[in-house]
Design an enzyme around this catalytic site. Structure first.
Site, short mmCIF file in Angstrom:
data_model
loop_
_atom_site.label_atom_id
_atom_site.label_comp_id
_atom_site.label_asym_id
_atom_site.label_seq_id
_atom_site.Cartn_x
_atom_site.Cartn_y
_atom_site.Cartn_z
N HIS A 118 0.82 -1.22 0.00
CA HIS A 118 0.00 0.00 0.00
C HIS A 118 0.85 1.26 0.00
O HIS A 118 2.04 1.22 -0.29
CB HIS A 118 -1.00 -0.04 1.16
CG HIS A 118 -1.72 -1.34 1.25
ND1 HIS A 118 -2.63 -1.75 0.31
CD2 HIS A 118 -1.60 -2.36 2.14
CE1 HIS A 118 -3.07 -2.95 0.63
NE2 HIS A 118 -2.44 -3.34 1.72
N GLU A 155 -1.74 0.11 8.19
CA GLU A 155 -0.89 -0.93 7.61
C GLU A 155 0.21 -0.34 6.74
O GLU A 155 1.36 -0.81 6.76
CB GLU A 155 -1.74 -1.90 6.78
CG GLU A 155 -0.95 -3.01 6.11
CD GLU A 155 -1.77 -3.85 5.17
OE1 GLU A 155 -1.23 -4.83 4.62
OE2 GLU A 155 -2.97 -3.52 4.95
N HIS A 211 3.09 -7.06 4.39
CA HIS A 211 1.73 -6.68 4.71
C HIS A 211 1.40 -7.05 6.15
O HIS A 211 2.17 -7.73 6.83
CB HIS A 211 0.73 -7.39 3.78
CG HIS A 211 0.83 -6.94 2.36
ND1 HIS A 211 0.11 -5.88 1.86
CD2 HIS A 211 1.56 -7.41 1.32
CE1 HIS A 211 0.41 -5.70 0.58
NE2 HIS A 211 1.29 -6.63 0.23
N GLU A 293 2.12 -11.77 5.51
CA GLU A 293 1.17 -11.10 6.40
C GLU A 293 1.72 -11.30 7.81
O GLU A 293 1.68 -12.40 8.36
CB GLU A 293 -0.22 -11.74 6.27
CG GLU A 293 -0.85 -11.60 4.91
CD GLU A 293 -1.52 -10.26 4.68
OE1 GLU A 293 -1.39 -9.38 5.57
OE2 GLU A 293 -2.15 -10.09 3.64
#
Length: 330
Positions: A118, A155, A211, A293
């Protein structure tokens, strides 16, 4: 990171295996602290994006020796491991690179691309990141805002922080590190196919996309996402499936040893390994690449770790050790 939207595609169901299960020890890493090693179960096929559950090969973690935005409600999607990446980036056209701190280190000449998931500015550019892009076997949004902790720690901030820590550790080994974007990059993006292209253009020896998930309270733990076999449109992951599995299982083993974070209790069957065929950042990569993750930002226990700088340093250390182990063998 979890996403809720009309095009959300959760992980796929595991298909019945057509051949007997063969279990091989993949990630025995020399040396050290009591941790978790990773076993990769080979067999079965990767399913279609959009089905429930994890896809492709199953893996098993067993104990062995191994070295050491905006808040959104995602509680309705407990199995959301979330990547909704997509295609061509228009916001960022090149990698952010820095020369190795130790140019004569043992891994001089190796190149690693780090992809911080992101962008902190994505939430201000929802129209741009919602643009549908080609990911080889379908279309996805260019990017998403990502998730956050319940207290608002985004995040995108987490991924940049860990990326910087990881870059420093790798550069000390002589590695040339490139980031797909950094604080001085444009205000949104890049789109996910551009993130893949940056790694491809750099001819990276390894690439990792960082992430954190956004599932329900009580769902906790990390998981590493491997590319499944995709041969459609502009995507052909077949040459990188094997090397990416090796990279991912090494990172998983070192990550749990360095951080104490358990494998996910809601994805991957307790293995810490998930295979996906619907992620543009993996589908379009031509170099060994995985997603990680690091934990669930919406779980109280995980968020306490993810928001702690000392723990984030451990997370970077675990990733670094896994990548360095892979680079020494590649």
């Amino acid at each position: 990171m979890s996403y809720v939207g009309p095009d959300f595609e959760p992980p796929q169901s595991r298909r019945p295996r057509r051949a007997p299960l063969t279990v091989a020890l993949i990630a025995l890493v020399p040396g050290v602290l009591l941790g978790w090693g990773v076993y990769e179960a080979v067999g079965g096929g990767s399913g279609d994006p959009g089905a429930a559950g994890s896809a492709g090969s199953a893996s098993t973690l067993s104990r062995t020796r191994s070295p050491g935005a905006e808040p959104r409600d995602t509680s309705a999607a407990p199995h959301d491991d979330g990547k909704k990446p997509g295609g061509p980036a228009t916001a960022s056209g090149s990698a952010t690179a820095s020369g190795p701190v130790n140019a004569s280190g043992p891994l001089k000449g190796k190149v690693v691309v780090i992809d911080p998931g992101h962008n902190p500015g994505n939430f201000r550019h929802t129209a741009e990141i919602a643009r549908q892009v080609d990911v080889g076997n379908g279309h996805k949004e260019c990017d998403t805002t990502g998730t956050s902790t319940n207290s608002g720690y985004a995040e995108a901030r987490f991924t940049l922080d860990v990326a910087h820590r990881l870059r420093t550790l790798l550069e000390k080994q002589g590695v040339t590190v490139k980031l797909t974007h950094d604080a001085d990059s444009p205000a949104w993006g890049p789109c996910v196919n551009e993130r893949a292209r940056i790694g491809n253009t750099a001819r990276a020896d390894a690439a990792i996309s960082i992430h954190a998930d956004g599932s329900a309270e009580g769902n906790r733990g990390f998981h590493v996402i491997l590319p499944g076999s995709v041969h459609a449109g502009g995507a052909d992951t077949r040459p990188i499936v094997g090397p990416s599995r090796d990279l991912g299982t090494r990172i998983a083993g070192y990550f749990v040893s360095a951080t104490g974070e358990p494998p996910s209790n809601y994805l991957g069957g307790g293995t810490g390994i998930v295979t996906r065929t619907d992620l543009g950042g993996l589908n379009l990569s031509t170099v060994p690449k995985v997603f990680i993750e690091c934990g669930n930002m919406r779980d109280t226990k995980d968020s306490a770790r993810l928001t702690d700088g000392a723990w984030r340093q451990k997370a970077a250390q675990g990733m670094s050790e896994g990548i360095v182990s892979f680079l020494h063998e590649s």
